[in-house]
Design an enzyme around this catalytic site. Structure first.
Site, PDB file in Angstrom:
ATOM      1  N   ALA A  33      29.196 -10.828   6.976  1.00  0.00           N
ATOM      2  CA  ALA A  33      30.329 -11.730   7.291  1.00  0.00           C
ATOM      3  C   ALA A  33      31.422 -11.597   6.236  1.00  0.00           C
ATOM      4  O   ALA A  33      32.615 -11.657   6.543  1.00  0.00           O
ATOM      5  CB  ALA A  33      29.840 -13.169   7.367  1.00  0.00           C
ATOM      6  N   GLU A  34      30.987 -11.336   4.973  1.00  0.00           N
ATOM      7  CA  GLU A  34      31.970 -11.180   3.891  1.00  0.00           C
ATOM      8  C   GLU A  34      32.727  -9.876   4.111  1.00  0.00           C
ATOM      9  O   GLU A  34      33.949  -9.811   3.998  1.00  0.00           O
ATOM     10  CB  GLU A  34      31.241 -11.191   2.538  1.00  0.00           C
ATOM     11  CG  GLU A  34      32.095 -10.896   1.306  1.00  0.00           C
ATOM     12  CD  GLU A  34      33.249 -11.881   1.101  1.00  0.00           C
ATOM     13  OE1 GLU A  34      33.282 -12.900   1.817  1.00  0.00           O
ATOM     14  OE2 GLU A  34      34.118 -11.608   0.264  1.00  0.00           O
ATOM     15  N   TYR A  35      31.993  -8.809   4.486  1.00  0.00           N
ATOM     16  CA  TYR A  35      32.642  -7.514   4.752  1.00  0.00           C
ATOM     17  C   TYR A  35      33.664  -7.682   5.874  1.00  0.00           C
ATOM     18  O   TYR A  35      34.823  -7.260   5.759  1.00  0.00           O
ATOM     19  CB  TYR A  35      31.591  -6.460   5.145  1.00  0.00           C
ATOM     20  CG  TYR A  35      32.202  -5.126   5.524  1.00  0.00           C
ATOM     21  CD1 TYR A  35      32.590  -4.857   6.836  1.00  0.00           C
ATOM     22  CD2 TYR A  35      32.449  -4.154   4.558  1.00  0.00           C
ATOM     23  CE1 TYR A  35      33.186  -3.649   7.187  1.00  0.00           C
ATOM     24  CE2 TYR A  35      33.026  -2.944   4.900  1.00  0.00           C
ATOM     25  CZ  TYR A  35      33.394  -2.696   6.216  1.00  0.00           C
ATOM     26  OH  TYR A  35      33.995  -1.503   6.558  1.00  0.00           O
ATOM     27  N   ASP A  36      33.242  -8.353   6.968  1.00  0.00           N
ATOM     28  CA  ASP A  36      34.161  -8.558   8.106  1.00  0.00           C
ATOM     29  C   ASP A  36      35.433  -9.256   7.634  1.00  0.00           C
ATOM     30  O   ASP A  36      36.549  -8.880   8.016  1.00  0.00           O
ATOM     31  CB  ASP A  36      33.502  -9.461   9.164  1.00  0.00           C
ATOM     32  CG  ASP A  36      32.366  -8.758   9.886  1.00  0.00           C
ATOM     33  OD1 ASP A  36      31.767  -9.377  10.774  1.00  0.00           O
ATOM     34  OD2 ASP A  36      32.087  -7.583   9.536  1.00  0.00           O
ATOM     35  N   SER A  81      44.418 -11.350  36.943  1.00  0.00           N
ATOM     36  CA  SER A  81      43.590 -10.555  37.850  1.00  0.00           C
ATOM     37  C   SER A  81      44.464 -10.340  39.094  1.00  0.00           C
ATOM     38  O   SER A  81      45.542 -10.928  39.204  1.00  0.00           O
ATOM     39  CB  SER A  81      42.332 -11.341  38.215  1.00  0.00           C
ATOM     40  OG  SER A  81      42.751 -12.607  38.699  1.00  0.00           O
ATOM     41  N   LYS A 115      45.124   2.400  41.334  1.00  0.00           N
ATOM     42  CA  LYS A 115      44.380   1.321  40.672  1.00  0.00           C
ATOM     43  C   LYS A 115      43.246   1.947  39.857  1.00  0.00           C
ATOM     44  O   LYS A 115      42.182   2.273  40.372  1.00  0.00           O
ATOM     45  CB  LYS A 115      43.815   0.326  41.686  1.00  0.00           C
ATOM     46  CG  LYS A 115      43.185  -0.890  41.000  1.00  0.00           C
ATOM     47  CD  LYS A 115      42.759  -1.972  41.989  1.00  0.00           C
ATOM     48  CE  LYS A 115      42.124  -3.155  41.257  1.00  0.00           C
ATOM     49  NZ  LYS A 115      40.919  -2.773  40.473  1.00  0.00           N
ATOM     50  N   GLU A 172      45.144   0.246  31.317  1.00  0.00           N
ATOM     51  CA  GLU A 172      43.727   0.453  31.601  1.00  0.00           C
ATOM     52  C   GLU A 172      43.190   1.570  30.722  1.00  0.00           C
ATOM     53  O   GLU A 172      43.808   2.638  30.601  1.00  0.00           O
ATOM     54  CB  GLU A 172      43.582   0.833  33.082  1.00  0.00           C
ATOM     55  CG  GLU A 172      42.200   0.656  33.643  1.00  0.00           C
ATOM     56  CD  GLU A 172      41.942  -0.778  34.150  1.00  0.00           C
ATOM     57  OE1 GLU A 172      42.826  -1.640  33.994  1.00  0.00           O
ATOM     58  OE2 GLU A 172      40.856  -1.019  34.699  1.00  0.00           O
ATOM     59  N   LYS A 290      53.338  -3.484  43.696  1.00  0.00           N
ATOM     60  CA  LYS A 290      54.026  -4.579  43.008  1.00  0.00           C
ATOM     61  C   LYS A 290      55.466  -4.656  43.471  1.00  0.00           C
ATOM     62  O   LYS A 290      56.118  -3.613  43.646  1.00  0.00           O
ATOM     63  CB  LYS A 290      54.021  -4.343  41.486  1.00  0.00           C
ATOM     64  CG  LYS A 290      52.636  -4.185  40.888  1.00  0.00           C
ATOM     65  CD  LYS A 290      52.693  -3.749  39.425  1.00  0.00           C
ATOM     66  CE  LYS A 290      51.283  -3.538  38.907  1.00  0.00           C
ATOM     67  NZ  LYS A 290      51.252  -3.009  37.510  1.00  0.00           N
ATOM     68  N   LYS A 314      42.524  -2.155  48.283  1.00  0.00           N
ATOM     69  CA  LYS A 314      41.322  -1.406  47.908  1.00  0.00           C
ATOM     70  C   LYS A 314      40.941  -0.366  48.958  1.00  0.00           C
ATOM     71  O   LYS A 314      41.207  -0.537  50.156  1.00  0.00           O
ATOM     72  CB  LYS A 314      40.146  -2.376  47.736  1.00  0.00           C
ATOM     73  CG  LYS A 314      40.402  -3.547  46.807  1.00  0.00           C
ATOM     74  CD  LYS A 314      40.587  -3.144  45.362  1.00  0.00           C
ATOM     75  CE  LYS A 314      39.273  -2.822  44.692  1.00  0.00           C
ATOM     76  NZ  LYS A 314      38.428  -3.976  44.338  1.00  0.00           N
TER      77      LYS A 314
END
Ligand SMILES: NC(=O)n1nc(-c2ccco2)nc1N
Length: 323
Positions: A33-36, A81, A115, A172, A290, A314
């Site tokens: 945690a210290e390294y992070d 989404s 897509k 993406e 779009k 789709k």
């Protein structure tokens, strides 16, 4: 300023030492945690003072010790989404509904895009430098995967041209089909985990805590939109032209993106991409259509988490070829 530079130098030295301990000894001298915390402090300093960023910094080097958890990122505007259309009729209803809402009898231009079937990410560039990468998460909160997005093969770490001071790019991350097949062959030969499809491979590779593993994965990225952009930047009021602006700043965009004059022409685009689906270098599961005009997009807005101005049309599921 000076003490930022001193602190950064001190952090680089500490992290370099801990990296060596991690890879050479098996009892690192400080808790994970210290390294992070130190690693993130250096990332933050470099984001605030890009002149401190050097390719020698452990934040730039792939061989840094893996983090033990991802930090959270709050998306400044939600990552949306998409609503789906599964038939020509459903798509035509989408177009009619838009015309009704805009009360426009004139034709509406659309931007048509493949897509991509990968993992959505948000990339933040400050002063032209890639300072943060994040997963979509639940649309509001994502995971900080900065070290991992730096390893994407075709991604610009430094923008070119007259880019805005602050630019969030959305797109993406995907694994090209050939690279996916090659990767799976090698993983199988090594008795390692194989991925079921390129989408899982991309998502799984991006969510590695150890970026040196991500760096071994052939990931690519295509931009498909913008998030926050610093004020005062002149952006086109056409989505298609904004994608061209992203390209002019050095960001990759699929060359299959097309702008068409009206809803009727989208059917031709859908059929064309469907007919060439198996010849594309990457997997897709439909096309995204779009409204091209940004002002019209703003008029249409969103329904809860999906935009009214876009739809994912789709393809039928590909019959699984049982090997
Ligand atoms: N997956 C994909 O290729 N997408 N996804 C969007 C999108 C998601 C929300 C707004 O736009 N656009 C494209 N090309």
């Amino acid at each position: 300023d000076n003490n930022a530079a001193q602190r950064a130098a001190q952090l680089r030295a500490l992290i370099t030492r801990y990296n060596r301990e991690y890879y050479e000894l098996d009892e690192p001298s400080i808790p994970d945690a210290e390294y992070d915390r130190l690693f993130r402090e250096l990332q933050q300093l470099e984001a605030e003072h890009p002149q401190l960023l050097s390719s020698e910094s452990p934040t730039q080097k792939v061989g840094s010790k893996p983090l033990t958890s991802f930090r959270q990122v709050q998306h400044e505007t939600p990552m949306l989404s998409l609503d789906n259309a599964f038939s020509e009729d459903e798509f035509s209803t989408f177009v009619e509904r838009i015309k009704d809402r805009l009360d426009s009898s004139s034709e509406i231009a659309f931007c048509c895009e493949p897509k991509l079937d990968g993992a959505a990410v948000s990339l933040l560039y400050e002063h032209g430098v890639l300072v943060r990468g994040a997963t979509r998460g639940d649309g509001q909160t994502g995971e900080d995967i900065t070290a991992n997005v730096r390893t994407i093969r075709n991604l610009a770490l430094q923008l070119e041209g007259d880019y805005p001071d602050r630019l969030e790019v959305r797109g993406e991350v995907f694994m090209p089909v050939k690279a996916f097949e090659r990767y799976n062959e090698q993983a199988l030969a090594r008795g390692e985990k194989v991925f079921a499809n390129p989408r899982n491979a991309a998502a799984g590779s991006l969510r590695q805590l150890d970026s040196s593993i991500t760096a071994q994965r052939p990931l690519h990225f295509y931009a498909y939109g913008m998030g926050v952009v610093s004020t005062g930047t002149t952006l086109a009021d056409s989505h298609y032209e904004r994608l061209q602006q992203l390209q002019s700043w050095g960001l990759p965009v699929s060359d299959e993106v097309k702008r068409v004059a009206d809803g009727g022409s989208c059917h031709g685009y859908y059929q064309d991409i469907l007919s060439r689906r198996d010849a594309l270098r990457y997997e897709i599961d439909g096309v995204v259509i779009k409204v091209d005009s940004i002002p019209l997009q703003n008029d249409l807005g969103f329904v809860s988490r999906a935009p009214r101005w876009a739809i994912a049309w789709k393809f039928p599921a590909q019959e699984e070829i049982t090997t």
